[in-house]
Structures are given as structure tokens and as C-alpha cells.
Design a protein around this motif. Structure first.
Motif, PDB file in Angstrom:
ATOM      1  N   SER A  52     -22.482  22.509  16.203  1.00 22.12           N
ATOM      2  CA  SER A  52     -21.508  21.839  15.056  1.00 22.12           C
ATOM      3  C   SER A  52     -20.126  21.996  15.474  1.00 22.12           C
ATOM      4  O   SER A  52     -19.310  21.351  15.038  1.00 22.12           O
ATOM      5  N   LEU A  53     -19.945  22.982  16.419  1.00 22.69           N
ATOM      6  CA  LEU A  53     -18.448  23.116  17.105  1.00 22.69           C
ATOM      7  C   LEU A  53     -18.674  23.163  18.515  1.00 22.69           C
ATOM      8  O   LEU A  53     -18.192  23.986  19.108  1.00 22.69           O
ATOM      9  N   PRO A  54     -18.605  21.946  19.229  1.00 16.84           N
ATOM     10  CA  PRO A  54     -19.233  21.767  20.601  1.00 16.84           C
ATOM     11  C   PRO A  54     -18.115  22.464  21.693  1.00 16.84           C
ATOM     12  O   PRO A  54     -18.295  22.779  22.784  1.00 16.84           O
ATOM     13  N   THR A  55     -16.941  22.320  21.159  1.00 22.51           N
ATOM     14  CA  THR A  55     -15.884  23.062  22.142  1.00 22.51           C
ATOM     15  C   THR A  55     -15.565  24.284  22.072  1.00 22.51           C
ATOM     16  O   THR A  55     -15.104  25.023  22.938  1.00 22.51           O
ATOM     17  N   ALA A  56     -16.215  25.189  21.190  1.00 22.83           N
ATOM     18  CA  ALA A  56     -16.132  26.464  20.954  1.00 22.83           C
ATOM     19  C   ALA A  56     -17.052  27.210  22.021  1.00 22.83           C
ATOM     20  O   ALA A  56     -18.088  26.423  22.540  1.00 22.83           O
ATOM     21  N   LEU A  57     -16.753  28.547  22.454  1.00 15.74           N
ATOM     22  CA  LEU A  57     -17.612  29.100  23.318  1.00 15.74           C
ATOM     23  C   LEU A  57     -17.559  30.759  22.708  1.00 15.74           C
ATOM     24  O   LEU A  57     -16.627  31.268  22.547  1.00 15.74           O
ATOM     25  N   LEU A  58     -18.764  31.403  22.822  1.00 12.70           N
ATOM     26  CA  LEU A  58     -18.859  32.726  22.364  1.00 12.70           C
ATOM     27  C   LEU A  58     -19.545  33.306  23.535  1.00 12.70           C
ATOM     28  O   LEU A  58     -20.339  32.925  24.410  1.00 12.70           O
ATOM     29  N   VAL A  59     -19.193  34.579  23.992  1.00 10.96           N
ATOM     30  CA  VAL A  59     -19.469  35.707  25.108  1.00 10.96           C
ATOM     31  C   VAL A  59     -19.854  36.768  24.620  1.00 10.96           C
ATOM     32  O   VAL A  59     -18.909  37.508  23.890  1.00 10.96           O
ATOM     33  N   ARG A  60     -21.065  37.259  24.481  1.00 11.33           N
ATOM     34  CA  ARG A  60     -21.368  38.746  24.375  1.00 11.33           C
ATOM     35  C   ARG A  60     -21.650  39.631  25.384  1.00 11.33           C
ATOM     36  O   ARG A  60     -22.429  39.246  26.399  1.00 11.33           O
ATOM     37  N   ILE A  61     -21.166  40.704  25.553  1.00  9.20           N
ATOM     38  CA  ILE A  61     -21.506  41.875  26.419  1.00  9.20           C
ATOM     39  C   ILE A  61     -22.096  42.916  25.636  1.00  9.20           C
ATOM     40  O   ILE A  61     -21.705  43.482  24.939  1.00  9.20           O
ATOM     41  N   GLU A  62     -23.140  43.285  26.186  1.00  7.98           N
ATOM     42  CA  GLU A  62     -24.021  44.174  25.745  1.00  7.98           C
ATOM     43  C   GLU A  62     -23.477  45.766  26.094  1.00  7.98           C
ATOM     44  O   GLU A  62     -23.439  45.618  27.226  1.00  7.98           O
ATOM     45  N   GLY A  63     -23.330  46.431  24.964  1.00  5.36           N
ATOM     46  CA  GLY A  63     -22.739  47.661  25.094  1.00  5.36           C
ATOM     47  C   GLY A  63     -23.678  48.618  25.719  1.00  5.36           C
ATOM     48  O   GLY A  63     -24.995  48.421  25.349  1.00  5.36           O
ATOM     49  N   SER A  64     -23.539  49.821  26.416  1.00  3.69           N
ATOM     50  CA  SER A  64     -24.272  50.711  27.233  1.00  3.69           C
ATOM     51  C   SER A  64     -24.793  51.550  25.700  1.00  3.69           C
ATOM     52  O   SER A  64     -26.179  52.222  25.765  1.00  3.69           O
ATOM     53  N   GLN A  65     -24.212  52.058  25.128  1.00  4.34           N
ATOM     54  CA  GLN A  65     -24.545  52.911  23.882  1.00  4.34           C
ATOM     55  C   GLN A  65     -23.741  52.527  22.458  1.00  4.34           C
ATOM     56  O   GLN A  65     -22.845  53.281  21.942  1.00  4.34           O
ATOM     57  N   PRO A  66     -24.108  51.357  22.184  1.00  3.71           N
ATOM     58  CA  PRO A  66     -23.215  50.639  20.933  1.00  3.71           C
ATOM     59  C   PRO A  66     -23.307  51.387  19.601  1.00  3.71           C
ATOM     60  O   PRO A  66     -24.432  51.666  19.363  1.00  3.71           O
ATOM     61  N   THR A  67     -22.424  51.655  19.161  1.00  3.46           N
ATOM     62  CA  THR A  67     -21.891  51.949  17.607  1.00  3.46           C
ATOM     63  C   THR A  67     -21.354  50.931  16.907  1.00  3.46           C
ATOM     64  O   THR A  67     -21.404  51.224  15.676  1.00  3.46           O
ATOM     65  N   ARG A  68     -20.816  49.973  17.415  1.00  6.35           N
ATOM     66  CA  ARG A  68     -20.211  48.864  16.774  1.00  6.35           C
ATOM     67  C   ARG A  68     -20.101  47.660  17.679  1.00  6.35           C
ATOM     68  O   ARG A  68     -20.435  47.709  18.817  1.00  6.35           O
ATOM     69  N   THR A  69     -19.743  46.456  17.001  1.00  6.05           N
ATOM     70  CA  THR A  69     -19.474  45.226  18.014  1.00  6.05           C
ATOM     71  C   THR A  69     -17.893  44.885  17.832  1.00  6.05           C
ATOM     72  O   THR A  69     -17.536  44.751  16.505  1.00  6.05           O
ATOM     73  N   ILE A  70     -17.152  44.887  18.935  1.00  3.06           N
ATOM     74  CA  ILE A  70     -15.949  44.497  18.786  1.00  3.06           C
ATOM     75  C   ILE A  70     -15.542  43.330  18.930  1.00  3.06           C
ATOM     76  O   ILE A  70     -15.917  42.552  20.143  1.00  3.06           O
ATOM     77  N   GLY A  71     -14.741  42.327  18.264  1.00  2.00           N
ATOM     78  CA  GLY A  71     -14.567  40.889  18.730  1.00  2.00           C
ATOM     79  C   GLY A  71     -13.145  40.657  19.178  1.00  2.00           C
ATOM     80  O   GLY A  71     -12.145  41.441  18.777  1.00  2.00           O
TER      81      GLY A  71
END
Length: 384
Positions: A52-71
Motif C-alpha cells: 500500500s506504500l510501494p516507495t517505502a522500504l524497511l530493513v531489519r537487522i537481527e540482534g545477537s542477544q536482543p532485549t529490545r528493537t530500536i527503530g
């Protein structure tokens, strides 16, 4: 590809500068971002597109020992401005320019992203390359489309805006509101046209428009705390067709700026009150349209911002400058109303102001900006 070096960053920024695109039409920009990111180490990286928003792009990097997700957010659109910089890498798109420095924003984000593809972060990281900041409130569109759900929802969000008023590479921030919220105001006044010689048989909307504008100006001086401040500007007034015909219709267009959402809502209410009073006093119709969309005040989260400022002040390699609030608008305010976070400035040291045809940010800001952000994110990921 290893972490981007200064020469790579400058090449990327100059390419982006040549292909500016307006809100929701950032197709070449989107493709180029994908091309660059596809060249990074893909071991812990996932890209996501939005139907629905074709020019947007998201990239996720998986953490090694995640306790949170930072944007981390970077806006990607440009402005309908004809470039006058004379640069050899000036815009190749007619009447379109990165006059607000979003080419710098994207390049910094790519630099930070490239670092974390070769240095796996402890926590999960999400990079949001957002279309339509200048208009169409792309942040709100993305949020309402359910983009930030499940593993794609940040626990906290960060983003920068470049400023020509700070030295190149300096970081600026403040507690509280960084940018004002904005609301578009459209007012249609409907009376009765007639001959200029017989005003008693008409209802003159030029007179009514003048009275409306005068009364609205008292909202700021008499209804708003002077310590907090706000702005109402009417930049457009249309009425009438010829000098000897009384105008039966008028249209006024303007903007509201306020440092808190509560203030903006107070101003909105008072505008409606004045409109109702004018309509009754002059026996006419006054229709008010208020459109805020996603352009809420950028109100920085107190706890996260205090932590951000403390780190930047204590880092001897960062030129940190505490800044005042600005009356410019930014749709990151909408995302910060949903997800706690912080927006800050990156100095780019230029005599020209944002949105001007000769705006030329200093590329020397790129590396120190990227270094400050990556260092802060590593610091943040070591905290509980």
C-alpha cells in the motif's frame, strides 16, 4: 560490502541528490536504496516492502542477544523547488530538488546500516526509509497500514533532520518539543454578491474576510500562554472578480503552528468559535476546514531524550549543541505520538536555509553524523 567509507557516502549522496522525487513518487530513489542495501552483508538483514506504500522500504537487522528493537527513520522525498546551486551533481528532475536535505538523511542512514551489517548489533534494529514527509504524511500512512507490527515494531524510534544553522557534523537536540505541529486551515465565506453602488442589497465577503482575519490574530495574543507561543498565518486570500461588483464569496488559506498538541487543539477550537461568531454577526456562512494529518508536534520522549543528550554531551568526539524549538513541521511527530523516541538535528553548516533553491549542505557532516549515531546505538544497546 564493508562499512561505507567517506568516498562511498559522497558518491551515494550525490546520486540521490540528482534524482529527487516528490511525495509518494519516489520510485527511482526506492530502487537505488534497494540496490545499495542489496550490496551489504545479508547474514542478519531482512528487507520488507509495503504494497500500500510501494516507495517505502524497511530493513531489519537481527540482534545477537536482543532485549529490545530500536527503530531509525530516514525520509526520502524531495520538494517542488527548481535548483539554483549550480552544482555539477544538481537535480536532473525538472522543478524538483532535495532542498530539505533528505539526500543527506538517507546517506547517513545507509552509513549507519552498513556498519551494523558487518558488526551485528546486540538488539534488533529497524531502518525505515519513509516516503512523503514533505506532504501526504507518509509516517501516518505507514503506521495506519500496520507496518510496525510484530517483529517490525520498534520499542523506541530515532531520527534526525539536518540544519544549516549548526556546524557540519554537530548534533543538536533538546528536551520537550523539537518541531512544532502544523495544521492547514481553509475558510470559505459565503454571502451575496451585488452591484458596488447598492451594498444594502448584497453581503460583502471582502469585509467579512477582513474582520475574520483581524479577529483570528487575537487568538495568539489573548488565548495562548505567551511563554508557550503559537503561530497562525494566512498566506492566501481570494475574493471577487472585478472592482465594481461586491464579492459574494471569499476563501482564506493558512496554517497553524503550535509546540504541543494541546495548544494546537486550543487554537483549532478558538478558530471555530470566531467563525461561528462572524457568521452570526454578518448573517453569512463560514465553513472552516482544519487538516492536521500526521504533522503533530515532534515531542521527544523525556527518558529516552535525556539519555540521548547525556551520551552526546559526554562523548568527547561529538560537538553537541542544545537547541531551541523550531516552528517548522515534521511528520515524525506522528510516529513519536505512537512510539516513544527522539528526533535530533545534524548540523550541515550552510548560509542558505532549508527549502531554498541554493541549499547546499556540507558533506563533511556525513561521517561525524554516522559515527555519533552508531556510537550512541551501541551505547544504548548495552543499557538495561
Amino acid at each position: 560490502m564493508a562499512t561505507l567509507k567517506e568516498a562511498d557516502l559522497i558518491k551515494i549522496r550525490r546520486h540521490l541528490h540528482q534524482i529527487p522525487e516528490l511525495a509518494l513518487h519516489e520510485t527511482k530513489t526506492h530502487a537505488y536504496l534497494k540496490q545499495i542495501i542489496s550490496g551489504f552483508d545479508q547474514t542478519h538483514l531482512t528487507m520488507k516492502e509495503i504494497d500500500s506504500l510501494p516507495t517505502a522500504l524497511l530493513v531489519r537487522i537481527e540482534g545477537s542477544q536482543p532485549t529490545r528493537t530500536i527503530g531509525y527513520r530516514a525520509d526520502i522525498d524531495a520538494l517542488p523547488v527548481t535548483e539554483a546551486t549550480g552544482l555539477e551533481y544538481a537535480s536532473k528532475h525538472a522543478n524538483t530538488m532535495h532542498a530539505c536535505g533528505h539526500d543527506m538523511h538517507m546517506t547517513v542512514a545507509l552509513g549507519v546500516l552498513s556498519y551494523f551489517t558487518t558488526h551485528q548489533p546486540k538488539d534488533n534494529l529497524i531502518f525505515f526509509f519513509q516516503p512523503a514527509e514533505e506532504s501526504e504524511n507518509g509516517g501516518k500512512l505507514a503506521y495506519e497500514a500496520g507496518v510496525f507490527e510484530g517483529q517490525w515494531r520498534p520499542d523506541e524510534f530515532y531520527g534526525l533532520h539536518d540544519t544549516p544553522d549548526l556546524p557540519a557534523g554537530a548534533i543538536g537536540c533538546r528536551m520537550g518539543t523539537l518541531f512544532a505541529g502544523t495544521t492547514e486551515v481553509n475558510v470559505d465565506l459565503i454571502g451575496k454578491s451585488g452591484h458596488a453602488a447598492y451594498p444594502q442589497n448584497a453581503n460583502d465577503m471582502v469585509v467579512v474576510a477582513a474582520q475574520f482575519i483581524n479577529q483570528i490574530q487575537t487568538i495568539i495574543s489573548r488565548s495562548i500562554d505567551p511563554i508557550q507561543s503559537g503561530v497562525i498565518t494566512f498566506g492566501k486570500l481570494q475574493a471577487g472578480t472585478i472592482r465594481n461588483v461586491i464579492a459574494g464569496n471569499a476563501r482564506i488559506e493558512g496554517t497553524i503552528r503550535g509546540l504541543t498538541q494541546t495548544m494546537i487543539e486550543t487554537i483549532d477550537e478558538r478558530i471555530r468559535d470566531v467563525a461561528a461568531g462572524i457568521a452570526r454577526s454578518y448573517n453569512c456562512e463560514v465553513n472552516v476546514e482544519l487538516n492536521q494529518g500526521g504533522y503533530l508536534p515532534v515531542e521527544n520522549n523525556p527518558k529516552l531524550t535525556a539519555n540521548f543528550i547525556h551520551y552526546m554531551q559526554s562523548n568527547e568526539h561529538v560537538n553537541f549543541i542544545e537547541t531551541k524549538p523550531a516552528m517548522t513541521g515534521e511528520d515524525f511527530g506522528y510516529l513519536l505520538s505512537k512510539i516513544p523516541g527522539t528526533m535530533f538535528w545534524l548540523g550541515v553548516d550552510d548560509n542558505a536555509q532549508l527549502h531554498s533553491a541554493d541549499f547546499t549542505p556540507k558533506e563533511a557532516a556525513l561521517e561525524p553524523g554516522i559515527q555519533a549515531i552508531t556510537d550512541f546505538l551501541n551505547y544504548r544497546m548495552q543499557q538495561n
